[in-house]
Enzyme design. Structure first.
Site, PDB file in Angstrom:
ATOM      1  N   TYR A   1       0.806  -1.224   0.000  1.00 28.10           N
ATOM      2  CA  TYR A   1       0.000   0.000   0.000  1.00 28.10           C
ATOM      3  C   TYR A   1       0.840   1.274   0.000  1.00 28.10           C
ATOM      4  O   TYR A   1       0.378   2.315  -0.462  1.00 28.10           O
ATOM      5  CB  TYR A   1      -0.927   0.024   1.220  1.00 28.10           C
ATOM      6  CG  TYR A   1      -1.908  -1.114   1.265  1.00 28.10           C
ATOM      7  CD1 TYR A   1      -2.846  -1.291   0.250  1.00 28.10           C
ATOM      8  CD2 TYR A   1      -1.893  -2.017   2.312  1.00 28.10           C
ATOM      9  CE1 TYR A   1      -3.747  -2.344   0.285  1.00 28.10           C
ATOM     10  CE2 TYR A   1      -2.790  -3.077   2.363  1.00 28.10           C
ATOM     11  CZ  TYR A   1      -3.711  -3.233   1.345  1.00 28.10           C
ATOM     12  OH  TYR A   1      -4.596  -4.265   1.377  1.00 28.10           O
ATOM     13  N   THR A   2       2.029   1.231   0.566  1.00 29.94           N
ATOM     14  CA  THR A   2       2.821   2.453   0.715  1.00 29.94           C
ATOM     15  C   THR A   2       3.759   2.651  -0.475  1.00 29.94           C
ATOM     16  O   THR A   2       4.091   1.701  -1.194  1.00 29.94           O
ATOM     17  CB  THR A   2       3.656   2.399   2.003  1.00 29.94           C
ATOM     18  OG1 THR A   2       4.530   1.262   1.960  1.00 29.94           O
ATOM     19  CG2 THR A   2       2.760   2.289   3.215  1.00 29.94           C
TER      20      THR A   2
END
Length: 760
Positions: free
Chosen positions: A131-132
């Site tokens: 996600y990052t």
């Protein structure tokens, strides 16, 4: 050769290495220990990085994730790191990456992240790497800019297919700037972060004056500078000692300010969670140990990362004393260990003082700059060599073209014809037709001149230690100007925080402490309760009670004459049946509690034994923190303890106070309280005369005692009956201390209890 000879030969040349188990395990453990120390837990003094951090930064640079590029998924970076350089767990690798991106963990973050990268309340609450997104920060350039300039050694990666740098050519002492922590085998490291401008100032001072002492360097490095700010309250003397030895302990405090009637906490100590601090304060409130606080709120947001609001009970609360208590009892003040242990240029771990650390880093930086200049000098000389060949070609362009067109091996002919090297001949053959213009010759001569000047400058710097130092100094100051910022952690010398006394923190309320025959205790609110009518456990019953305040200390006396203390506010509520005193105190085996005392420390209490002896004692003399109690009354073997109500008049005692004593035969004696001594401990003086001729030892005993003020009546209780003797009635029972007194009326010869009844 026989079969036996063949077997003997195989035994003599057995390829299996045989070691004693002790030798093998010792070697295996030492190998593992060295791996953990050198390749996992401790940073290198040069770039201040551990291997996994170094590999993450290098892999990101290889992916082109510089500060000017777009962010890429963290999973891409972690995949490259694991697949190319660091064959270990992905979660550990990603966690190391997250740590370098957290602006509350790193003073100068190396990675610029997008997405959820954790918070001060929970640093490990970061999102999964899918996600990052991340890229390198501008500060990361100080670790990478000189990487391709011949400044470091390269080594094959774990499978030998790629090369990776042994270390990064750090332009700044990153070890001090961002700090480090780690636990190896038999050693650990805890290096706090520092301010870039202060560290550079100290390095420049040491560069120009090598004899500078650690104490003089502390004039530049005021102390650690943590990313979360706060106050460093360690005294200057202790800070200097830490930097002189490389070991010590720091004290950090939160910063706060007043806003109307509220207390606003704006910065927390390093690695302290705001939610945990609020939980600690709330726990004290729930335990009724912090009545000075009315409300708690967490108003932190994006604009104010830390904003904890504490509302005092009223405007009369001493806010400084309250904050001192919170500093002493919560994480609003914490200690941090300093252990400046790192791997030096010699490859060995050691704890270093500030001067040794900076001096060793300067040697690393000096060597790096030298290698960079030498690499550049070699490239300049190679280019000048090629330009010399190209210039020859331009001056003889027609002959060069003829040779290229007509000769089968033009390179060899060019080398022989113009006496040039193979490199120069190759450069001539690689010329494009458009580069044969007249303008190109002018550009070559201009480039030759510039490179010749650069070569001369490089030679001068490499041959002059002073010029080399000046170059390093100028580069350091330029980087400090570019990446430096103001100090975040204020250095303020303050006195050690002190927790408030429990009597200050506990609200003062009337309570009645009730003790049962079985030794169970409880505290009821108010003084108007009927302690005898409370509910007791089966087989248990009322023994003693005493009115007091929640801020006072309850004293319990056992039949051996020892006194035990507990804060009244800590006793269980009378809504239940209480709890046994043996759970919180350590009385002697077989001892039983006989009564409870509570009041002001200056109040006088009469302590007596059934053998007829006693004395007055101030309640404060009985106070003790020892769970095993404190000896106060000497009780004869087989005897017991008698405890009357207190005499509250501290000033002027005994005055006109009287002592009333009743024995087991129904005799009452009233005499002046002044006839008894005031002691801290002991047997005391004779109160009541025991007839030794008529009764055997122990048959006649002192049954009850009470203390009366002048004008008080005396209540006598016997088998649930009561009788009042008014002051006029008591005249017939007055006598001298130690006498046997006078007989009570018939039917009142077995008195259970006597109590003073103040005049209406």
């Amino acid at each position: 050769m026989t079969a036996s000879d063949n077997m003997q030969t195989r035994l003599e040349f057995d390829p299996v290495e045989k070691l004693a188990l002790r030798t093998f395990t010792e070697k295996a453990y030492l190998d593992y220990s060295m791996y953990v120390i050198l390749d996992r837990a401790l940073p290198y003094i040069g770039d201040g990085l551990k291997p996994v951090q170094r590999r993450i930064i290098y892999a990101m640079s290889e992916l082109g994730l510089r500060v000017t590029s777009k962010h890429k998924k963290s999973a891409r970076t972690v995949g490259d790191v694991l697949g190319k350089f660091h064959p270990h767990g992905d979660s550990a690798c990603y966690e190391a990456m997250v740590h370098m991106a957290q602006d509350f963990a790193y003073r100068y973050p190396i990675i610029d992240g997008q997405g959820n990268w954790g918070s001060t309340d929970d640093p490990k609450s970061f999102a999964a790497m899918r996600y990052t997104e991340a890229r390198l920060t501008a500060y990361a350039a100080t670790l990478l800019d000189e990487l391709e300039q011949g400044t470091v050694e390269w080594t094959p990666n774990f499978d030998g297919t790629l090369l990776e740098p042994v270390l990064l050519p750090a332009q700044l002492p990153n070890l001090l700037l961002n700090g480090a922590s780690g636990i190896a085998v038999g050693m650990s490291t805890d290096i706090p972060p520092h301010n870039l401008r202060e560290v550079v100032s100290a390095v420049v001072r040491l560069l120009e004056e090598p004899e500078t002492t650690a104490k003089q360097l502390c004039q530049h490095i005021k102390g650690p500078d943590f990313p979360t700010g706060g106050e460093l309250v360690t005294p200057r003397k202790e800070l200097n000692e830490i930097y002189a030895t490389g070991n010590g302990t720091l004290r950090l405090r939160a910063t706060w300010e007043r806003e109307d009637n509220d207390i606003i906490i704006t910065n927390l100590p390093f690695q302290v969670s705001g939610s945990k601090v609020l939980e600690q304060i709330e726990a004290q409130r729930q335990a009724k140990k912090l009545p000075l606080v009315d409300d708690l709120r967490d108003e932190s947001d994006h604009e104010n990362p830390v904003r904890l609001v504490i509302t005092p009970k009223s405007g009369k609360v001493d806010v400084d004393a309250l904050m001192g208590h919170l500093f002493a009892t919560t994480d609003l003040e914490r200690t941090l260990r300093v252990n400046m242990n790192c791997i030096g240029l010699d490859g060995r771990p050691a704890v270093r003082d500030i001067k040794t650390l900076l001096a060793e880093w300067l040697r690393f930086r000096t060597d790096t700059v030298k290698r960079r200049l030498q690499d550049r000098l070699a490239k300049v000389e190679d280019r000048l060599h090629i330009l010399d060949g190209l210039l020859i070609a331009f001056l003889n362009i027609d002959e060069v073209i003829r040779i290229i067109r007509r000769e089968d091996k033009p390179k060899e002919v060019l080398m022989q014809r113009f006496e040039i090297s193979e490199v120069q001949a190759e450069a001539i053959l690689n010329l494009r037709l458009r580069q044969l213009a007249k303008l190109e010759e002018i550009e070559i001569r201009g480039e030759q001149k510039a490179l010749a000047e650069e070569r001369d400058w490089l030679n001068q710097v490499l041959k002059s230690a002073a010029k080399l130092r000046k170059l390093i100094r100028d580069e350091l100051l330029e980087l400090a100007e570019k990446h430096g910022d103001k100090r975040r952690t204020a250095i303020v010398e303050r006195e050690a925080a002190q927790a408030l006394d429990e009597t200050v923190l506990v609200s003062s309320e009337p309570v009645t402490v009730v003790l049962s025959v079985g030794g169970w205790v409880r505290a009821a609110k108010g003084h108007e309760i009927d302690p005898v009518g409370l509910s007791y456990k089966s087989g248990d019953a009322y023994l003693s009670s005493a009115p007091g305040k929640s801020t006072q200390t309850a004293v319990f006396i056992d039949n051996s004459g020892r006194a035990y203390c507990l804060p009244a506010h800590s006793l269980p509520s009378a809504r239940g049946q209480g709890e046994p005193l043996t759970g919180r105190l350590n009385p002697a085996a077989g001892a039983g509690f006989r009564g409870v005392l509570i009041g002001e420390p200056s109040q006088h209490w009469l302590l007596a034994t059934d053998a007829g002896y006693g004395f007055f004692v101030q309640l404060g003399e009985l106070h003790s923190r020892n769970r095993a109690g404190k000896a106060c009354l000497r009780v004869p073997e087989g005897g017991d303890v008698l405890i009357p109500a207190p005499h509250a008049a501290a000033a002027g005692f005994p005055g006109k106070a009287l002592v009333a004593a009743v024995n087991s035969e129904g005799r009452l004696l009233v005499f002046p309280a002044a006839d008894l001594p005031e002691l801290a401990r002991g047997k005391g003086n004779k109160i009541f005369g025991i007839a030794t001729r008529k009764f055997k030892a122990g048959e006649e005993k002192l049954a009850c005692v009470a203390v009366l003020d002048a004008g008080d009546s005396l209540l006598l209780f016997s088998n649930q009956r009561s009788m009042t003797l008014k002051p006029a009635d008591l005249a017939g029972y007055k006598g001298a201390r130690g006498q046997r007194g006078s007989l009570l009326p018939r039917g009142w010869r077995k008195v259970d209890r006597i109590v003073a009844a103040p005049a209406a």
